[in-house]
Design a protein around this motif. Structure first.
Motif, short mmCIF file in Angstrom:
data_model
loop_
_atom_site.label_atom_id
_atom_site.label_comp_id
_atom_site.label_asym_id
_atom_site.label_seq_id
_atom_site.Cartn_x
_atom_site.Cartn_y
_atom_site.Cartn_z
N THR A 272 0.83 -1.20 0.00
CA THR A 272 0.00 0.00 0.00
C THR A 272 0.87 1.24 0.00
O THR A 272 2.04 1.21 0.38
CB THR A 272 -0.93 0.01 1.22
OG1 THR A 272 -1.83 1.12 1.13
CG2 THR A 272 -0.16 0.13 2.52
N GLN A 302 -3.28 -2.18 -2.42
CA GLN A 302 -4.10 -0.98 -2.33
C GLN A 302 -3.28 0.23 -2.76
O GLN A 302 -2.19 0.49 -2.23
CB GLN A 302 -4.60 -0.78 -0.89
CG GLN A 302 -5.50 0.43 -0.71
CD GLN A 302 -6.06 0.50 0.69
OE1 GLN A 302 -5.88 -0.41 1.50
NE2 GLN A 302 -6.77 1.57 0.98
N ASP A 303 -3.79 0.98 -3.77
CA ASP A 303 -3.11 2.17 -4.27
C ASP A 303 -1.70 1.82 -4.76
O ASP A 303 -0.70 2.46 -4.40
CB ASP A 303 -3.03 3.25 -3.19
CG ASP A 303 -4.40 3.63 -2.65
OD1 ASP A 303 -5.34 3.72 -3.46
OD2 ASP A 303 -4.53 3.81 -1.43
N ASN A 325 -7.87 -0.06 -6.23
CA ASN A 325 -7.29 1.16 -6.81
C ASN A 325 -5.87 0.91 -7.32
O ASN A 325 -4.93 1.63 -7.01
CB ASN A 325 -7.29 2.30 -5.79
CG ASN A 325 -6.99 3.64 -6.43
OD1 ASN A 325 -7.30 3.86 -7.60
ND2 ASN A 325 -6.38 4.54 -5.67
N THR A 326 -5.72 -0.13 -8.12
CA THR A 326 -4.42 -0.44 -8.71
C THR A 326 -4.42 -0.09 -10.19
O THR A 326 -5.47 -0.06 -10.84
CB THR A 326 -4.07 -1.92 -8.54
OG1 THR A 326 -5.03 -2.72 -9.25
CG2 THR A 326 -4.06 -2.32 -7.08
#
Length: 676
Positions: A272, A302-303, A325-326
């Motif tokens: 993340t 995540q991200d 959210n990748t």
């Protein structure tokens, strides 16, 4: 009458053999006190079948304990496993010189890092040789400005529970001109890197290089870095590595980068908050490079930009991960391998990974040193001997199931020991010997003697199986356990013997030692719970063994409490059981060792079931001292052996309010083992 260490003993007729969990058979014949007649022998019995058991669910490790286990999993557990320095002595270091000396030594060591060690010159190496465990004390052990370096050929190394930080040079993000890693290993095998925190390192936080094999990297935190975790630097395809439950946060690349690994198993990792996600190439998550075979399972991204990618020559299998959210590459091709062909493992659901990894990754207060018997040390005594003198941090001695026929001494110089059986039941792990008091006095007869403070024993059976009927002796005392230390805890333990089974004492009359026994089992016949320590027996079973007499089969307690100590023995919320005839057992008598007038017994039995075997007048004189001058009382006892008569002092509710478990144990230091 015969005498030994100041206690008056009955004359013994044909005796009986102590029945223990190892299948010894009982045969008892003992006349009543003052009588000379023989009585019939008893039929065989098996104590193991009679001991109340702690439910298995209460004995199994908790989820937290399982995640903090001291044994590696994954590839580091294969081909002989990885034990680090557990076969050697335990040492604690607080400075660079001591750390460097022990880490580079030829012999095995468990090296505890206490506090922060700043390495000089900046970025220097601490060379770690084979057969070493380096472990942070609590969650505050740190290596600052330095690298742990494993040279080619090094093997069997464990690095746990440390923070390794701040060897980065301000403004030097790429670190092209330095090689200041957190941990670097070249051509090594059997290494476990677990529960560490890496932060702000220049360049790699962890580099596993040049054909290193059988490596596991678990429950670490990788934070605030550019080149985080790399594997490879070789054209060979040899490395086998397990990477699980790690947290990569505020890192840019190599999370990890795996080049030419034969097998790379990544599962339950949490990636993340990448640094510099705008870099289209060199900001990424996992990368299977060269001819690597990589399996990713149930991780959480995540991200993250480029969460997982693979070279055309590599293989990458991904299953069960969550991507939130990748962006960028999500490569999957080839068949790679099946990790379960190599080892078993527990796969957590991907949705649970953020919470689990946040909680359990990085240094943990509860991680400590564990020495295994017989794995790391051949005997319990050898493991005790490996603990440093004046030990300030807990060391667990984990004893495998089996019967250990030996004496054990935990001397006063070795506090903070946890002695723990690892079987399913306390009867699985037995420490037993057969020495009577005539050959060494009460102290010398004890199978186990604990003279140190702050010792805990759990899930064990302590036995003295001396056959008091086999030979003619002047005294038949044979202790299973003697304690003189303070703050001693017994949990889920059994104490097996006949006369003088369990002695809880103190170094001298006016020194108060405290012992807490819970969820346990104690058996014996004459004075089998005795001594001057403040002792609480809670939620336990006490079995008064019949000696075959119709009138007097023995005494449960023989306290010798110092007159200046208001608290002696408390038996509470327990059960006293017996197969002796009705009205043939005493609750206790006052022991004045050597005629000491300042030893005035204090015993309270409260909220405890009593069997019919208890006499209607359950307290009696000893050695010319009247029981009425001692401090004996009952409070809310019940069952067929309970009664309220002139010969049975009852504590009033107002008095009982100041005779609780806390009152007996807390002392001036607030010790509260009952609250755990």
């Amino acid at each position: 009458m015969t005498h030994l260490h100041g206690k008056r003993l009955p004359s013994l007729g044909p005796g009986r053999v102590l029945a223990t969990v190892v299948g010894l058979v009982a045969a008892l014949a003992l006349g009543a006190i003052g009588e000379a007649r023989a009585v019939p022998a008893f039929q065989p019995r098996t104590v193991a079948a009679e001991q109340p058991r702690t439910p298995a669910a209460e004995q199994r490790p908790t989820v937290a304990a399982d995640r903090l286990t001291d044994r590696p999993h994954g590839f580091a557990s294969l081909d002989g496993g990885t034990t680090g320095g557990a076969a050697g002595k335990v040492v604690t270091v607080t400075d660079q010189a001591a750390l460097a000396t022990y880490a580079a030594a030829e012999e095995p060591y468990v090296i505890r890092v206490a506090g922060s060690i700043a390495v000089e010159p900046f970025g220097s190496d601490i060379v770690v040789a084979s057969d070493k465990t380096i472990i942070g004390v609590g969650d505050t052990g740190e290596i600052v400005h330095g690298e742990l370096h494993l040279n080619p050929g090094t093997h069997n190394v464990i690095i746990r529970n440390l923070t390794i930080r701040d060897s980065a040079i301000a403004g030097n993000w790429d670190c092209k001109d330095t090689d200041f890693d957190g941990i670097q290993m070249d051509t090594v095998h059997h290494v476990w890197v677990d529960h560490n925190r890496f932060s702000n390192i220049c360049d790699g936080q962890l580099d596993v290089r040049k054909d290193s094999e059988y490596v596991t990297v678990s429950y670490n935190r990788f934070e605030n870095n550019n080149k985080t975790f790399g594997l490879g630097w070789t054209t060979n395809v040899k490395t086998q590595i397990t990477i699980d439950h790690n947290w990569f946060a505020h890192t840019k690349q190599r999370n990890p980068s795996v080049d030419n690994a034969a097998y790379a198993h990544l599962y339950n990792n949490y990636l993340t908050a990448q640094v510099d996600p705008g870099d289209p190439v060199w900001t990424y998550g996992n990368w299977s490079r060269g001819r690597t075979k990589m399996v990713i399972e149930n991780s959480y991204y995540q991200d993250v930009q480029h969460p997982y990618q693979a070279d055309a020559t590599a293989e990458l299998v991904q299953r069960g991960s969550i991507l939130k959210n990748t962006t960028g590459r999500h490569d999957e091709w080839g068949t790679a391998f099946d990790p379960r062909d190599f080892y078993a493992y527990r796969l957590d659901p991907a949705a649970a990974v953020p919470a689990l990894v946040r909680r359990f990754s990085g240094p943990q207060q509860r991680i400590g040193v564990t020495l295994h018997v017989p794995g790391d040390h051949p005997t319990v005594q050898a493991a005790v001997d490996a603990v440093p003198d004046q030990n300030s941090e807990p060391v667990t001695i984990a004893v495998a199931p089996g019967t250990y026929r030996a004496k054990v001494l935990i001397p006063a110089t070795k506090p903070n020991i946890v002695l723990e059986g690892t079987g399913h039941d306390r009867s699985d792990t037995v420490i037993v010997h057969d020495t009577p008091a005539e050959y060494g006095g009460s102290t010398g007869s004890a199978t186990v003697r604990i003279a140190a403070n702050d010792v805990t024993a759990r899930h064990l059976t302590f036995s003295n199986d001396f056959d008091e009927a086999a030979v003619e002796l002047k005294g038949e005392q044979a202790l299973a356990m003697k304690t003189t230390g303070d703050r001693i805890v017994f949990e889920d333990t059994a104490f097996l013997g006949n006369q003088d089974t369990l002695m809880t004492d103190s170094p001298k009359l006016d020194v108060i030692s405290r012992v807490y026994i819970r969820d346990s089992y104690i058996e014996g016949d004459v004075d089998f719970v005795y001594g001057r320590a403040t002792t609480v027996v809670e939620r336990s079973v006490i079995r008064a063994l019949s000696r075959g007499s119709a009138t007097n089969n023995g005494y449960i307690t023989a306290a010798s409490t110092w007159t200046g100590n208001p608290y002696g023995f408390l038996i509470t919320r327990s059960r006293i059981v017996s197969d002796a005839p009705a009205g043939s057992f005493h609750l206790g008598r006052p022991w004045h060792p050597g005629g000491e007038p300042e030893a005035v017994a204090q015993v309270l039995i409260r909220d405890t079931a009593l069997p019919a075997a208890i006499k209607s007048s359950p307290w009696t004189d000893m050695g010319g001292f009247s029981w009425q001058d001692a401090r004996f009382a009952e409070y809310r006892t019940y069952g067929p052996g309970a009664a309220v008569t002139a010969d049975r002092p009852q504590m009033s509710p107002s008095e009982a309010a100041s005779h609780t478990v806390a009152d007996y144990l807390e002392g001036t230091d607030g010790w509260a083992p009952y609250a755990r």
